[in-house]
Motif scaffolding. Structure first.
Motif, PDB file in Angstrom:
ATOM      1  N   GLU A 875       0.814  -1.218   0.000  1.00 28.57           N
ATOM      2  CA  GLU A 875       0.000   0.000   0.000  1.00 28.57           C
ATOM      3  C   GLU A 875       0.848   1.270   0.000  1.00 28.57           C
ATOM      4  OE1 GLU A 875      -2.463  -0.487   3.400  1.00 28.57           O
ATOM      5  OE2 GLU A 875      -3.712  -2.008   2.462  1.00 28.57           O
ATOM      6  N   GLU A 876       2.083   1.187  -0.553  1.00 24.11           N
ATOM      7  CA  GLU A 876       2.979   2.333  -0.681  1.00 24.11           C
ATOM      8  C   GLU A 876       3.373   2.932   0.673  1.00 24.11           C
ATOM      9  OE1 GLU A 876       1.714   5.095  -3.893  1.00 24.11           O
ATOM     10  OE2 GLU A 876       0.039   3.703  -4.173  1.00 24.11           O
ATOM     11  N   LYS A 877       3.194   2.148   1.730  1.00 20.63           N
ATOM     12  CA  LYS A 877       3.445   2.667   3.075  1.00 20.63           C
ATOM     13  C   LYS A 877       4.646   2.014   3.755  1.00 20.63           C
ATOM     14  CE  LYS A 877      -1.454   3.663   3.916  1.00 20.63           C
ATOM     15  NZ  LYS A 877      -2.646   3.325   4.755  1.00 20.63           N
ATOM     16  N   ALA A 878       5.105   0.884   3.262  1.00 24.54           N
ATOM     17  CA  ALA A 878       6.155   0.149   3.975  1.00 24.54           C
ATOM     18  C   ALA A 878       7.506   0.835   3.865  1.00 24.54           C
ATOM     19  CB  ALA A 878       6.252  -1.277   3.449  1.00 24.54           C
ATOM     20  N   PHE A 879       7.813   1.395   2.689  1.00 27.83           N
ATOM     21  CA  PHE A 879       9.117   2.029   2.494  1.00 27.83           C
ATOM     22  C   PHE A 879       8.977   3.088   1.404  1.00 27.83           C
ATOM     23  CE2 PHE A 879       8.859  -1.785  -0.112  1.00 27.83           C
ATOM     24  CZ  PHE A 879       9.223  -1.342  -1.376  1.00 27.83           C
ATOM     25  N   SER A 880       9.950   3.987   1.354  1.00 27.86           N
ATOM     26  CA  SER A 880       9.971   5.030   0.329  1.00 27.86           C
ATOM     27  C   SER A 880      10.900   4.606  -0.807  1.00 27.86           C
ATOM     28  CB  SER A 880      10.458   6.350   0.924  1.00 27.86           C
ATOM     29  OG  SER A 880      11.816   6.240   1.326  1.00 27.86           O
ATOM     30  N   HIS A 881      10.788   5.295  -1.943  1.00 27.45           N
ATOM     31  CA  HIS A 881      11.670   4.986  -3.064  1.00 27.45           C
ATOM     32  C   HIS A 881      13.133   5.278  -2.712  1.00 27.45           C
ATOM     33  CE1 HIS A 881       8.553   3.804  -5.731  1.00 27.45           C
ATOM     34  NE2 HIS A 881       8.013   4.997  -5.861  1.00 27.45           N
ATOM     35  N   ARG A 882      13.372   6.277  -1.905  1.00 23.94           N
ATOM     36  CA  ARG A 882      14.757   6.566  -1.505  1.00 23.94           C
ATOM     37  C   ARG A 882      15.327   5.396  -0.695  1.00 23.94           C
ATOM     38  NH1 ARG A 882      18.490  10.509  -0.964  1.00 23.94           N
ATOM     39  NH2 ARG A 882      17.192  11.983  -2.086  1.00 23.94           N
ATOM     40  N   GLN A 883      14.521   4.858   0.228  1.00 23.59           N
ATOM     41  CA  GLN A 883      14.985   3.688   0.977  1.00 23.59           C
ATOM     42  C   GLN A 883      15.217   2.502   0.037  1.00 23.59           C
ATOM     43  OE1 GLN A 883      11.580   3.743   3.610  1.00 23.59           O
ATOM     44  NE2 GLN A 883      12.840   4.306   5.372  1.00 23.59           N
ATOM     45  N   GLY A 884      14.363   2.354  -0.958  1.00 23.39           N
ATOM     46  CA  GLY A 884      14.539   1.282  -1.925  1.00 23.39           C
ATOM     47  C   GLY A 884      15.799   1.444  -2.744  1.00 23.39           C
ATOM     48  N   GLN A 885      16.185   2.688  -3.054  1.00 24.17           N
ATOM     49  CA  GLN A 885      17.394   2.912  -3.855  1.00 24.17           C
ATOM     50  C   GLN A 885      18.655   2.487  -3.101  1.00 24.17           C
ATOM     51  OE1 GLN A 885      16.868   7.039  -4.947  1.00 24.17           O
ATOM     52  NE2 GLN A 885      16.299   6.483  -7.042  1.00 24.17           N
ATOM     53  N   TRP A 886      18.668   2.650  -1.775  1.00 22.08           N
ATOM     54  CA  TRP A 886      19.813   2.169  -1.000  1.00 22.08           C
ATOM     55  C   TRP A 886      19.972   0.655  -1.148  1.00 22.08           C
ATOM     56  CZ3 TRP A 886      23.638   4.979   0.543  1.00 22.08           C
ATOM     57  CH2 TRP A 886      23.454   6.330   0.884  1.00 22.08           C
ATOM     58  N   VAL A 887      18.856  -0.052  -1.117  1.00 19.77           N
ATOM     59  CA  VAL A 887      18.911  -1.507  -1.295  1.00 19.77           C
ATOM     60  C   VAL A 887      19.288  -1.846  -2.736  1.00 19.77           C
ATOM     61  CG1 VAL A 887      17.558  -3.645  -1.152  1.00 19.77           C
ATOM     62  CG2 VAL A 887      17.253  -1.867   0.558  1.00 19.77           C
TER      63      VAL A 887
END
Length: 913
Positions: A875-887
């Motif tokens: 639901e687009e609430k677990a993480f942000s795209h910036r956090q995803g980019q680190w991974v």
């Protein structure tokens, strides 16, 4: 008096009257006997045979007000039977009286069998309505004359202020009018005290001590009528909207909305409240108070403001769920008012409401309809007779979970089994719908460039230009004229795949058609990809995946495994990682696996008290994404793309165990590295609460005990994998092992027709069949050799070392996936790069493995369906795209490390010379 002397029954035949006498009750009342009281439930109507009955109003113990006396032949009490409402008056025998009484059942039969009785009641009700209206009109005229006389005693300014106050909710703030007029009203209120009163406000909508005008509600209607008769509509509306603007400027939103509503401006009231952000009201209770004002709002106004309607339904759902359900049902029945997407959301809400009321059958029906409308929104359907097929594909048949007759199983009673299966079906169907909606959002987000008419025209023109050039130009060195035409068709297809303006399978089929019409190959060669064992294998493994998804098996096993790990943050991360490793070989789709794991990780984050997009919430969901979605290349059955990719390599085969054996060091390095990096990057901001397993327990309870479907699916899945592991012993090709598993699932009724239609991606199989044929045709025409030579010239300087060569291949693939993605990227890269294997002294499997590892990066969200599915199914609430980019960066680093560290191991196995 006989029955035929009563007007209600005079048109009945003697036989009908005789039958009726057997159904009515004869009552004898002494003078002064109370027959019924105002507010009593109405279960009978009465006919007076002899005597008189007095009707009056007034609750017990209060002064009663006589209404009328009824004499012999009169009928009364019928309104309570017609409307179901309580008695509106009281009735008493004025003399010794004899009555006939008819109960509700006899009354209903009488209406159904005799139209003359219904006509009589219509006439009777009409007469009473006319009498009531006449009495009200006389009373209103008398009251209006009295009020007009008193109004004339007020000064003109004060009189106009009082009249205009009738269109403002009471109490009306005095600051809306001139101070002089308020002074005059203040001075005159002693003479007009029954009409209005001025006082200091104690309301929340006005400053403490502010002067307000109170008007008697009964008087207010008359004042409003006088105001409307003395002022033109434009003048009245200008005053109303000036007042609304003044209330808004002072933040009095409830008063502004109520002013619009009291004057019939529902559309303006909806727009006003819809435009108020949640932060502009004092609290959530304040917004609910605003929404309560719309209880009488016309349905068509609500339905034409979808966003507001959803907010209104959410409030109604909390306070009056049955009313919310009625509203949703009415909304859905309105043709043309909502888009397919909006209808899908309304059906989902209706399903939740039915579920809350225990009506699971209706909930499932609504979920299926929600899925249908979402399907229509995706553009995959049309309005020409496909509805029945789609409904069959989405429907969930409860009998599949038990015996065909729905009887008791496993020692449970039939009712208990039915309830358990209903819970389970609802849970699984709800999960399936959520995945469908997430998949739609994924498809929208994958587009690098948004399509429009100009972009589409430019794509078509560029593709036609390529076709024209390669058809007319001199063949390149090493290519024949047929090879040039094949290259032109292929590049045109790549352009359409990149632009994504036509479904990939349609582009593939048109490409196949072009080969045949251009005379490049015979139809049998063009269609050869559909006859390969690899294509059969992919069909069967997709069918196995459909059976696993339908049964809910992986959902159950994931919950059980995660529940068995320590309840703190680190323990849950480890549980997610190990369960991902365990289940990666079982479902042949990365997006399906993360669609399963994402919501589970989100539930764990909520139970541990992690806020949305906090480091703890992001760590759990991104760990699930990595270990459920990005371990697929390490197992032959991890995703259908693995077999598709290796199937494009000519004259090469590999067993399930060999694949794992070759990939094992890379798997260990990648898993350990990604686990450590996610733990390091996403340390919670504050200590988490110990996980409560209530949510997991409830989900497991909903699933109930292992079903027959799940048991069969477990046996077939494990048996198929075991047979593939032992392939070197029995020498049976993977395609025929999986075909046997497919056959067993169909024979044992785990896979039914509806599941095979909706659960197997037939369009993808069309695409893959053409792709396999593409490899054969390209090889026959010499295009594969020409491409290999072209890439060899570019990559020759890097072939001096397998470390350097593989690092460059990883970098090249990362760059290409910025433009070409998904299965088209895999196909093009396999055909372009794997022919270099012999020149580089590397086994083709290593290049296939590296390409599979690197064609799903997520440096940018649009690149990866796996990443996007995780993002949307949480639901687009677990993480942000910036956090995803680190991974994403950590993922790229670990791919380089896991591949390069594996080079000595591959040398030892002889895969690298």
């Amino acid at each position: 008096m006989q029955l035929n002397d009563i007007e209600l029954f005079k048109d009945l035949t003697t036989i009908e009257q005789a039958r009726l006498l057997g159904k009515i009750e004869r009552m004898e009342l002494a003078e002064g006997t109370l027959l019924f009281e105002q507010g009593d439930a109405g279960d009978k109507m009465f006919m007076i045979v002899r005597g008189k009955v007095e009707l009056f109003t007034g609750a017990p113990g209060e002064r009663r007000q006589a209404l009328t006396f009824l004499e012999a032949g009169a009928v009364f009490g019928e309104m309570a039977l017609l409307s179901g409402n309580p008695r509106s008056t009281s009735a008493m025998a004025a003399t010794d009286t004899i009555l006939y009484a008819i109960n509700q059942e006899a009354f209903n039969e009488l209406l159904a069998e005799n139209s003359t009785v219904a006509l009589y009641l219509v006439r009777l009700l009409s007469q009473r309505l006319v009498q009531t209206n006449r009495s009200l009109q006389e009373s209103r005229m008398e009251k209006k004359a009295i009020i007009e006389k008193e109004l004339m005693q007020l000064p003109e300014g004060a009189r106009q202020a009082l009249l205009s106050a009738s269109v403002i909710p009471t109490p009306a703030p005095a600051w809306l009018w001139r101070a002089d007029d308020m002074d005059q009203l203040w001075a005159s209120q002693a003479n007009c005290h029954h009409m209005y009163a001025l006082s200091a406000s104690n309301e929340a909508d006005a400053p403490p001590g502010a002067l307000v005008i109170h008007i008697d509600p009964a008087i207010k209607k008359v004042l409003k009528s006088l105001y409307e008769s003395r002022n033109e509509e434009a003048v009245r509306n200008a005053f109303i909207f000036d007042a609304v603007g003044a209330f808004q400027a002072k933040g009095l939103h409830r008063l502004a909305a109520q002013t619009c509503i009291e004057n019939g401006f529902w559309t303006e009231a909806v727009a006003l409240v819809d435009g108020i952000g949640n932060g502009e009201t004092a609290d959530e209770a304040g917004r609910k108070e605003l929404l309560r004002l719309f209880a009488a709002c016309p349905d068509l106004v609500l339905f034409s403001h979808y966003t507001f309607f959803c907010s209104y339904l959410e409030w109604l759902r909390q306070d009056e769920p049955e009313s919310a359900l009625r509203k949703v049902a009415l909304a859905i029945d309105q043709p043309g008012d909502f888009s397919q997407e909006q209808l899908g959301r309304l059906y989902t809400l209706a399903a939740d409401l039915y579920e809350e009321q225990g009506m699971r059958h209706k909930a499932l029906e609504c979920l299926n309809l929600a899925g249908y409308h979402r399907w229509r929104q995706n553009g995959d359907g049309n309005d020409n007779g496909t509805d029945e097929d789609v409904a069959r594909g989405l429907a969930v048949d409860g009998r599949a979970e038990g015996d065909p007759k729905g009887g008791a199983t496993g020692g449970l009673t039939g009712r208990r089994v039915k309830a358990t299966l209903s819970d389970r079906l609802y849970s699984l169907t709800r999960q399936s719908l959520q995945v469908t909606n997430s998949a739609r959002l994924v498809e929208q987000s994958k587009k690098l460039i948004q399509k429009n008419t100009l972009f589409t025209a430019a794509t078509v023109l560029f593709a036609l230009a390529l076709l024209g050039y390669f058809n007319a130009a001199e063949p390149f060195a090493g290519l024949s004229a047929e090879g040039m035409r094949f290259l032109g068709v292929s590049l045109a297809a790549v352009v359409f795949w990149m632009a994504d303006i036509v479904p990939a399978f349609i582009v593939a089929l048109l490409m196949l058609l072009a080969w045949v019409l251009a005379g490049l190959v015979k139809p049998a060669v063009a269609l050869s990809g559909f006859a390969s064992p690899t294509w059969i294998y992919m069909l069967c493994i997709l069918a196995l995946g459909a059976a696993i998804n339908k049964s809910g098996l992986m959902f159950r096993l994931s919950l059980l495994l995660i529940k068995s790990f320590p309840r703190h943050y680190g323990g849950q991360l480890l549980g997610i990682a190990l369960s991902g490793i365990l289940f990666s070989p079982l479902i042949p789709s990365s997006t399906a696996k993360v669609a399963l794991a994402g919501p589970i990780s989100r539930s764990i984050a909520d139970s541990m008290g992690f806020p949305d997009r906090s480091r703890g919430s992001a760590g759990l969901s991104l760990m699930a994404m990595v270990f459920y979605g990005y371990l697929c290349p390490f197992f032959l059955t991890g995703t259908y793309s693995n077999m598709m990719a290796f199937g494009l390599v000519q004259q090469e085969t590999i067993s399930w165990l060999e694949w794992l054996y070759y990939a094992l060091p890379a798997l260990l390095v990648f898993s350990a590295g990604m686990f450590g990096l996610v733990v390091y990057l996403f340390k919670p901001e504050k200590p988490a609460t110990v996980l409560s397993t209530d949510v997991l327990e409830q989900q497991l309870k909903t699933l109930g005990p292992l079903t027959r479907e799940e048991k069969i699916t477990i046996a077939v899945t494990l048996g198929s994998i075991a047979m593939m592991i032992l392939q070197t012993w029995h020498q049976i090709d993977n395609a025929w092992v999986m075909s046997l598993g497919f056959a067993l699932l169909v024979i044992l009724r785990v896979l039914d027709e509806a599941t095979m239609k909706s659960g197997i991606d037939w369009l993808f199989l069309l695409f893959i069949g053409v792709a396999f044929g593409f490899a054969e045709v390209a090889s026959q025409l010499g295009v594969v050799k020409w491409i290999a030579d072209l890439f060899a010239d570019f990559l020759q300087p890097f072939m001096v070392s397998p470390y350097l060569f593989l690092a460059v291949i990883i970098t090249v693939v990362f760059l290409i996936t910025l433009v070409v993605r998904d299965d088209p990227a895999v196909i093009l890269l396999i055909l372009a790069i794997t022919p270099l294997a012999s020149q580089a002294g590397i086994h083709p499997w290593i290049l296939v493995f590296v390409i599979l590892l690197t064609t799903d990066p997520f440096f940018f969200p649009y690149q990866s369906p796996t990443y996007l599915m995780t993002y949307y199914c949480t639901e687009e609430k677990a993480f942000s795209h910036r956090q995803g980019q680190w991974v994403a960066i950590a993922y790229a680093v670990m791919i380089y490390l896991s591949v390069l560290i594996s080079v000595p191991y591959w040398r030892l196995l002889g895969l690298i010379r």
